[in-house]
Design a protein around this motif. Structure first.
Motif, mmCIF file in Angstrom:
data_model
loop_
_atom_site.group_PDB
_atom_site.id
_atom_site.type_symbol
_atom_site.label_atom_id
_atom_site.label_comp_id
_atom_site.label_asym_id
_atom_site.label_seq_id
_atom_site.Cartn_x
_atom_site.Cartn_y
_atom_site.Cartn_z
ATOM 1 N N PHE A 100 21.107 28.098 70.527
ATOM 2 C CA PHE A 100 21.094 27.987 72.200
ATOM 3 C C PHE A 100 21.360 28.324 73.604
ATOM 4 N N ASP A 101 23.013 28.117 73.048
ATOM 5 C CA ASP A 101 23.775 27.986 73.523
ATOM 6 C C ASP A 101 24.159 29.704 74.051
ATOM 7 N N ILE A 102 23.441 30.481 73.554
ATOM 8 C CA ILE A 102 24.000 32.028 73.562
ATOM 9 C C ILE A 102 23.201 32.611 75.324
ATOM 10 N N ARG A 103 24.030 32.383 75.842
ATOM 11 C CA ARG A 103 23.237 32.754 77.728
ATOM 12 C C ARG A 103 24.127 33.831 77.601
ATOM 13 N N PHE A 104 23.658 35.096 77.990
ATOM 14 C CA PHE A 104 23.998 36.619 79.570
ATOM 15 C C PHE A 104 25.219 35.697 80.331
ATOM 16 N N ASP A 105 24.628 35.057 81.159
ATOM 17 C CA ASP A 105 25.313 34.414 82.108
ATOM 18 C C ASP A 105 27.094 34.421 81.209
ATOM 19 N N GLU A 106 26.282 32.938 80.707
ATOM 20 C CA GLU A 106 28.326 32.662 79.585
ATOM 21 C C GLU A 106 29.183 33.241 79.308
ATOM 22 N N ILE A 107 28.055 33.989 79.003
ATOM 23 C CA ILE A 107 28.823 34.905 77.753
ATOM 24 C C ILE A 107 29.460 35.821 79.033
ATOM 25 N N ILE A 108 29.126 36.452 80.112
ATOM 26 C CA ILE A 108 29.976 36.955 81.114
ATOM 27 C C ILE A 108 31.068 35.976 81.544
ATOM 28 N N GLU A 109 30.758 35.117 82.210
ATOM 29 C CA GLU A 109 31.796 34.148 83.019
ATOM 30 C C GLU A 109 32.915 33.967 81.452
ATOM 31 N N ASN A 110 32.399 34.481 80.779
ATOM 32 C CA ASN A 110 33.753 33.969 80.019
ATOM 33 C C ASN A 110 34.966 35.388 79.309
ATOM 34 N N LEU A 111 33.968 36.347 79.978
ATOM 35 C CA LEU A 111 34.588 37.593 79.737
ATOM 36 C C LEU A 111 36.458 37.499 80.617
#
Length: 111
Positions: A100-111
């Motif tokens: 449940f740590d898979i989140r689009f917003d967090e993915i984008i923040e880490n680019l």
């Protein structure tokens, strides 16, 4: 969301090369796991191409292609999880998350 299917180990070398020009996301998905289904659904619902910053998504059915999943863990020096998302940039994993740590917003923040 337009997934690119990850179906061979040879593609991992292509992904590494590709990641020098644009960030690449790999989603390792278990088709029989309800948590994996939920993570996939949440990611697909949140995905907006205009907000994805050129991130190219790859999808791996890890039940059918477990050897590739194992190779991903080895190549990118991450512990195997399911479901799991990795961001590959300049040939290396710069971010990974599971369950449940898979989140689009967090993915984008880490680019």
């Amino acid at each position: 969301m337009n997934w690119n299917n990850l179906t061979s180990e040879v593609q991992l070398e292509e992904i590494k090369k590709e990641s020098h020009n644009q960030a690449v996301m790999i989603l390792k998905h278990s088709t029989t796991c309800s948590i994996s289904a939920t993570a996939l659904s949440r990611l697909e619902r949140a995905w907006k191409d205009e907000n994805a910053k050129g991130l190219k998504p790859y999808y791996l059915d890890l039940l059918k292609l477990r050897p590739i999943s194992n190779k991903i863990a080895e190549e990118f020096d991450v512990e195997h999880e399911s479901p799991q998302v990795l961001i590959i940039k300049n040939g290396k994993s710069i971010y990974d998350a599971s369950h449940f740590d898979i989140r689009f917003d967090e993915i984008i923040e880490n680019l």
